[in-house]
Write a protein that holds these residues in place. Structure first.
Motif, PDB file in Angstrom:
ATOM      1  N   PRO A   1      -6.244   2.467  -5.899  1.00 12.82           N
ATOM      2  CA  PRO A   1      -6.769   3.361  -4.858  1.00 12.82           C
ATOM      3  C   PRO A   1      -7.028   4.767  -5.392  1.00 12.82           C
ATOM      4  CG  PRO A   1      -4.930   2.086  -4.023  1.00 12.82           C
ATOM      5  CD  PRO A   1      -4.991   1.824  -5.494  1.00 12.82           C
ATOM      6  N   SER A   2      -6.205   5.239  -6.313  1.00 13.13           N
ATOM      7  CA  SER A   2      -6.384   6.622  -6.776  1.00 13.13           C
ATOM      8  C   SER A   2      -7.482   6.756  -7.822  1.00 13.13           C
ATOM      9  CB  SER A   2      -5.078   7.178  -7.352  1.00 13.13           C
ATOM     10  OG  SER A   2      -4.646   6.403  -8.440  1.00 13.13           O
ATOM     11  N   ARG A   3      -7.701   5.725  -8.621  1.00 18.15           N
ATOM     12  CA  ARG A   3      -8.653   5.832  -9.744  1.00 18.15           C
ATOM     13  C   ARG A   3      -9.933   5.036  -9.538  1.00 18.15           C
ATOM     14  NH1 ARG A   3      -6.136   9.845 -11.119  1.00 18.15           N
ATOM     15  NH2 ARG A   3      -4.954  10.046 -13.051  1.00 18.15           N
TER      16      ARG A   3
ATOM     17  N   GLU B   1       7.328   5.534 -15.141  1.00 17.21           N
ATOM     18  CA  GLU B   1       6.088   4.879 -14.702  1.00 17.21           C
ATOM     19  C   GLU B   1       4.997   5.890 -14.369  1.00 17.21           C
ATOM     20  OE1 GLU B   1       8.517   1.476 -12.099  1.00 17.21           O
ATOM     21  OE2 GLU B   1       6.856   2.574 -11.206  1.00 17.21           O
ATOM     22  N   SER B   2       3.785   5.581 -14.765  1.00 18.38           N
ATOM     23  CA  SER B   2       2.550   6.292 -14.365  1.00 18.38           C
ATOM     24  C   SER B   2       2.311   7.594 -15.129  1.00 18.38           C
ATOM     25  CB  SER B   2       2.538   6.638 -12.873  1.00 18.38           C
ATOM     26  OG  SER B   2       2.615   5.498 -12.077  1.00 18.38           O
ATOM     27  N   GLY B   3       1.034   7.815 -15.395  1.00 18.27           N
ATOM     28  CA  GLY B   3       0.590   9.096 -15.940  1.00 18.27           C
ATOM     29  C   GLY B   3       0.938   9.319 -17.393  1.00 18.27           C
TER      30      GLY B   3
ATOM     31  N   ALA C   1       3.286  -3.245 -20.206  1.00 18.25           N
ATOM     32  CA  ALA C   1       1.858  -2.896 -20.195  1.00 18.25           C
ATOM     33  C   ALA C   1       1.193  -3.531 -18.969  1.00 18.25           C
ATOM     34  CB  ALA C   1       1.195  -3.380 -21.474  1.00 18.25           C
ATOM     35  N   GLU C   2       0.476  -2.707 -18.237  1.00 19.39           N
ATOM     36  CA  GLU C   2      -0.026  -3.160 -16.927  1.00 19.39           C
ATOM     37  C   GLU C   2      -1.481  -3.632 -16.981  1.00 19.39           C
ATOM     38  OE1 GLU C   2       1.687  -1.832 -13.227  1.00 19.39           O
ATOM     39  OE2 GLU C   2      -0.142  -0.654 -12.956  1.00 19.39           O
ATOM     40  N   VAL C   3      -1.677  -4.814 -16.388  1.00 21.11           N
ATOM     41  CA  VAL C   3      -3.018  -5.393 -16.285  1.00 21.11           C
ATOM     42  C   VAL C   3      -3.550  -5.036 -14.894  1.00 21.11           C
ATOM     43  CG1 VAL C   3      -4.330  -7.565 -16.332  1.00 21.11           C
ATOM     44  CG2 VAL C   3      -2.282  -7.309 -17.765  1.00 21.11           C
ATOM     45  N   LYS C   4      -4.454  -4.056 -14.821  1.00 22.85           N
ATOM     46  CA  LYS C   4      -5.014  -3.703 -13.503  1.00 22.85           C
ATOM     47  C   LYS C   4      -6.468  -3.280 -13.646  1.00 22.85           C
ATOM     48  CE  LYS C   4      -3.339   1.090 -13.048  1.00 22.85           C
ATOM     49  NZ  LYS C   4      -2.631   2.062 -12.264  1.00 22.85           N
ATOM     50  N   LYS C   5      -7.267  -3.794 -12.754  1.00 23.77           N
ATOM     51  CA  LYS C   5      -8.703  -3.514 -12.809  1.00 23.77           C
ATOM     52  C   LYS C   5      -9.041  -2.194 -12.120  1.00 23.77           C
ATOM     53  CE  LYS C   5     -13.114  -5.337 -11.118  1.00 23.77           C
ATOM     54  NZ  LYS C   5     -13.971  -5.805 -12.177  1.00 23.77           N
TER      55      LYS C   5
HETATM   56  O1  LIG Z   1      -2.245   3.934  -8.649  1.00 22.70           O
HETATM   57  C1  LIG Z   1      -2.483   4.016  -7.441  1.00 22.70           C
HETATM   58  O2  LIG Z   1      -3.510   4.548  -6.990  1.00 22.70           O
HETATM   59  C2  LIG Z   1      -1.517   3.468  -6.449  1.00 22.70           C
HETATM   60  C3  LIG Z   1      -1.729   3.674  -5.094  1.00 22.70           C
HETATM   61  C4  LIG Z   1      -0.855   3.152  -4.169  1.00 22.70           C
HETATM   62  C5  LIG Z   1       0.218   2.409  -4.567  1.00 22.70           C
HETATM   63  C6  LIG Z   1       0.435   2.182  -5.935  1.00 22.70           C
HETATM   64  C7  LIG Z   1      -0.419   2.703  -6.861  1.00 22.70           C
HETATM   65  N1  LIG Z   1      -0.249   2.504  -8.204  1.00 22.70           N
HETATM   66  C8  LIG Z   1       0.778   1.732  -8.783  1.00 22.70           C
HETATM   67  C9  LIG Z   1       1.308   2.459  -9.936  1.00 22.70           C
HETATM   68  O3  LIG Z   1       2.133   3.282  -9.745  1.00 22.70           O
HETATM   69  C10 LIG Z   1       0.680   2.291 -11.289  1.00 22.70           C
HETATM   70  O4  LIG Z   1      -0.142   1.144 -11.303  1.00 22.70           O
HETATM   71  C11 LIG Z   1       1.626   2.145 -12.482  1.00 22.70           C
HETATM   72  O5  LIG Z   1       2.755   2.904 -12.387  1.00 22.70           O
HETATM   73  C12 LIG Z   1       0.841   2.509 -13.774  1.00 22.70           C
HETATM   74  O6  LIG Z   1       0.345   3.817 -13.660  1.00 22.70           O
HETATM   75  P1  LIG Z   1      -0.752   4.387 -14.672  1.00 22.70           P
HETATM   76  O7  LIG Z   1      -0.227   4.215 -16.067  1.00 22.70           O
HETATM   77  O8  LIG Z   1      -0.915   5.819 -14.326  1.00 22.70           O
HETATM   78  O9  LIG Z   1      -1.986   3.583 -14.476  1.00 22.70           O
END
Ligand SMILES: O=C(O)c1ccccc1NCC(=O)[C@H](O)[C@H](O)COP(=O)(O)O
Length: 406
Positions: free
Chosen positions: A201-203, A360-362, A194-198
């Motif tokens: 760049p994309s969001r 990872e992601s999305g 589980a990722e801790v991020k505030k």
């Molecule tokens: O998320 C971004 O905008 C981004 C831009 C440039 C480099 C890395 C970036 N993100 C890192 C990640 O891939 C996500 O933090 C991670 O996989 C979690 O993704 P999500 O669940 O979609 O927040």
């Protein structure tokens, strides 16, 4: 020992400590350490004979009045510039041959009167970043290289020697992969990182009332096997280091371009670090994975496309591979990327090598989790969909469709 070495405009303090090796820019630092064997990589100490010469030359006037030495210093400086430039070119060439499009540093023109194997390179390349990942990487290089950000920069505050000493008293690392496997066995669902991020760049800002430790505790309560902490300040607005958490095993989510960052992460309480195959060459990944092993860290090697996946599956010693569904150059997110990369042939290699794959992601819903699980992942890394929940713990239950903490 006090004094300065004057290499034209470059002033090096010769006080014998790594903190004081302070070239005026990253290129000269890189070149000096590589090209002068007298400057040891580990201690950064300067050979006494150079120090003696330096003390004679402790002003720029002295450089111009003592001509034999100034001539040889100028020649040395020119040779360094050429070696440095050629090394950078060679690195870019190797990286490009492996399909890596992210350039490590802004391209520069060849040194004056340069004649050599790279003569025609880098003449027409744009020297602004081509995408956000490249921009992050270029800035990371500056951030860690003691340049431009007064008064004291990262490497300067924590030279490698000091980091190594700090590790003598550091608590042991926790078993990151073991925690993921255990969660998978216990729940029958992919182990959650589980990722801790505030912000990203994309969001942009994902959560305004961001108290990292509260979010981390909620993740643990909700059944996360591991945590991922974004530590980049400029692009992800991080305001904590890994040290703030001593909960479940921790991934330090940084953009690693220098082995020094791995030592640094370890001293800050990381149990795992991220290595991005779209940025690092095969040799760098192998070298960094070795460093991780000696420090007891897990390396999560992240790929985005088939070529990166095949490169990484071809390397020895890889235990954890992350498939990022987000294209870090364009920000496009597509979870079918996980399935695309996990074809029958690759799944066979993964099984033979006993590699754990992380999706990872999305990932936002139980069907998303089922989809990547069916594709072959045994772990998932999730940020946005959990961080933005009022109660991130409940967010985990919503994401998996059931309470995974029990
Ligand atoms: O998320 C971004 O905008 C981004 C831009 C440039 C480099 C890395 C970036 N993100 C890192 C990640 O891939 C996500 O933090 C991670 O996989 C979690 O993704 P999500 O669940 O979609 O927040």
């Amino acid at each position: 020992m006090e004094g300065v070495v004057s290499l034209k405009g470059t002033i090096l303090s010769t006080r014998v400590s790594s903190q004081s090796l302070k070239p005026s820019n990253w290129k000269s630092q890189f070149a000096i350490r590589r090209s002068f064997p007298c400057v040891s990589m580990d201690s950064h100490e300067i050979n006494p004979s150079i120090c003696a010469r330096a003390q004679k030359l402790d002003s720029r006037d002295a450089v111009t009045t003592v001509s034999p030495i100034s001539d040889s210093l100028e020649q040395a400086e020119q040779a360094l510039k050429i070696k440095d430039w050629e090394a950078a070119m060679l690195h870019e060439e190797i990286a490009a041959s492996q399909g890596i499009t992210i350039r490590r540093r802004p391209p520069t023109a060849p040194p004056l009167n340069y004649v050599g194997p790279f003569e025609f390179h880098a003449r027409n390349e744009p020297n602004t970043p081509r995408n956000i990942l490249e921009e992050i990487i270029w800035y990371k290089d500056i951030e860690i290289s003691e340049v431009h950000l007064p008064p004291l920069l990262l490497k300067e505050r924590s030279p490698l020697d000091a980091l190594k000493k700090a590790l003598d008293s550091a608590p042991p690392t926790r078993d990151f992969i073991g925690a993921l496997r255990a969660a998978y066995q216990r729940t029958g669902l992919p182990g959650l990182i589980a990722e801790v991020k505030k912000a990203s760049p994309s969001r942009g800002i994902i959560r305004e009332d961001f108290i990292p430790i509260e979010i981390a505790k909620a993740y643990e309560k909700g059944g996360a096997a591991c945590l991922s902490v974004l530590t980049d300040k400029k692009y992800f607005k991080a305001n904590s280091s890994c040290t703030d958490f001593r909960l479940c095993p921790l991934l330090c989510k940084e953009f690693i371009v220098d082995a020094w960052q791995i030592y640094y992460a370890r001293t800050k309480g990381a149990d795992a670090v991220l290595l991005i195959a779209g940025v690092l060459s095969d040799l760098e990944i192998r070298y960094m994975v070795e460093i991780c092993k000696t420090l007891g860290l897990t390396a999560l090697v992240e790929v985005h496309d088939e070529r990166e996946m095949d490169r990484v599956l071809g390397l020895e010693g890889i235990e954890l591979v992350g498939i990022n569904n987000r294209n870090l150059e364009t920000f496009k997110v597509d979870i079918s990327n996980t399935r695309k990369l996990l074809d029958v042939r690759r799944l066979e290699i993964i099984r033979e090598k006993d590699i754990i794959v992380v999706g990872e992601s999305g990932l936002f819903t139980p069907p998303d989790i089922s989809y990547v699980q069916e594709a072959g992942v045994k772990a998932v890394l999730v940020g946005e969909s959990l961080v933005k929940e009022n109660d991130p713990s409940q967010g985990i239950t919503n994401l998996f469709g059931r309470d995974i903490s029990v």
